[in-house]
Design a protein around this motif. Structure first.
Motif, PDB file in Angstrom:
ATOM      1  N   ASP A  26      40.331  10.807  71.085  1.00 52.70           N
ATOM      2  CA  ASP A  26      41.322  10.037  71.830  1.00 52.70           C
ATOM      3  C   ASP A  26      41.901   9.050  70.832  1.00 52.70           C
ATOM      4  N   ARG A  27      43.231   9.055  70.682  1.00 55.80           N
ATOM      5  CA  ARG A  27      43.835   8.207  69.658  1.00 55.80           C
ATOM      6  C   ARG A  27      45.138   7.600  70.151  1.00 55.80           C
ATOM      7  N   PHE A  28      45.555   6.535  69.461  1.00 47.98           N
ATOM      8  CA  PHE A  28      46.802   5.842  69.750  1.00 47.98           C
ATOM      9  C   PHE A  28      47.657   5.890  68.495  1.00 47.98           C
ATOM     10  N   VAL A  29      48.856   6.440  68.619  1.00 46.50           N
ATOM     11  CA  VAL A  29      49.749   6.622  67.475  1.00 46.50           C
ATOM     12  C   VAL A  29      51.003   5.780  67.668  1.00 46.50           C
ATOM     13  N   LYS A  30      51.405   5.080  66.597  1.00 45.05           N
ATOM     14  CA  LYS A  30      52.682   4.350  66.595  1.00 45.05           C
ATOM     15  C   LYS A  30      53.622   5.079  65.634  1.00 45.05           C
ATOM     16  N   PHE A  31      54.858   5.283  66.101  1.00 45.80           N
ATOM     17  CA  PHE A  31      55.876   5.919  65.286  1.00 45.80           C
ATOM     18  C   PHE A  31      56.760   4.857  64.648  1.00 45.80           C
ATOM     19  N   LYS A  32      57.318   5.169  63.484  1.00 49.33           N
ATOM     20  CA  LYS A  32      58.270   4.265  62.854  1.00 49.33           C
ATOM     21  C   LYS A  32      59.475   4.140  63.768  1.00 49.33           C
ATOM     22  N   LYS A  33      59.968   2.930  63.921  1.00 53.15           N
ATOM     23  CA  LYS A  33      61.047   2.612  64.857  1.00 53.15           C
ATOM     24  C   LYS A  33      62.231   3.563  64.689  1.00 53.15           C
ATOM     25  N   GLY A  34      62.564   4.246  65.785  1.00 52.46           N
ATOM     26  CA  GLY A  34      63.729   5.119  65.812  1.00 52.46           C
ATOM     27  C   GLY A  34      63.553   6.477  65.167  1.00 52.46           C
TER      28      GLY A  34
END
Length: 164
Positions: free
Chosen positions: A58-66
């Motif tokens: 189970d993981r949480f991923v943040k994408f580069k804005k836009g």
């Protein structure tokens, strides 16, 4: 809301690629990608593993804005050795990374396919121009994700982070 389905395949060992990667090495790379996605996919800024139990991450991923399909995602990730990894996101988006043999069955005919089922609530299906624009952007992102993952795995084999 629009649903976009995209797949992209690339040869893992094209002519003149060194070292030639084995299925086992690619699998090791995909296992690392589950936990450190930002090392493999340029649009991912960070990846936090929330739990890793019984083969389910189970993981949480943040994408580069836009640059990503959205700003962040919570994912349940399961590997099916040695053939694919499933990434299920909390909004219904589904991604699969597949390692497959080509017709010859030789390492030079090994392929990687990324399959995406994007759920995009901020794009109206009736807005054909917006849908086409998003489709083109996500196709480019898909191609880059596959090719950069292969490049990173090859570099990790070269520098010893992935063993033979």
């Amino acid at each position: 809301m629009v649903n976009l389905n995209i797949a992209y395949t690339s040869k893992i060992n094209p002519p003149n690629a060194t070292p030639v990667l084995t299925t086992a090495q690619v699998w090791q790379g995909l296992q690392r990608k589950i936990r450190y996605a930002q090392e493999f996919v340029p649009v991912i800024e960070s990846c936090e593993v929330l739990s890793d139990e019984n083969g389910v991450v189970d993981r949480f991923v943040k994408f580069k804005k836009g640059l990503g399909p959205r700003d962040e995602a919570r994912e349940k990730v399961i590997g099916f050795e040695p053939a694919w990894v499933d990434f299920g996101q909390d909004d219904g988006t589904h991604i699969r990374n597949i390692v497959s043999d080509g017709p010859s069955g030789e390492l030079e005919d090994l392929n990687m396919t990324y399959m995406f089922e994007f759920r995009l609530p901020n794009v109206a299906a009736e807005d054909k121009e917006a849908v086409e624009k998003e489709l083109a952007r996500l196709k480019g992102m898909s191609k880059k994700a596959v090719e950069s993952s292969i490049e990173v795995i090859r570099e990790m084999v070269k520098d010893g982070r992935i063993k033979s």
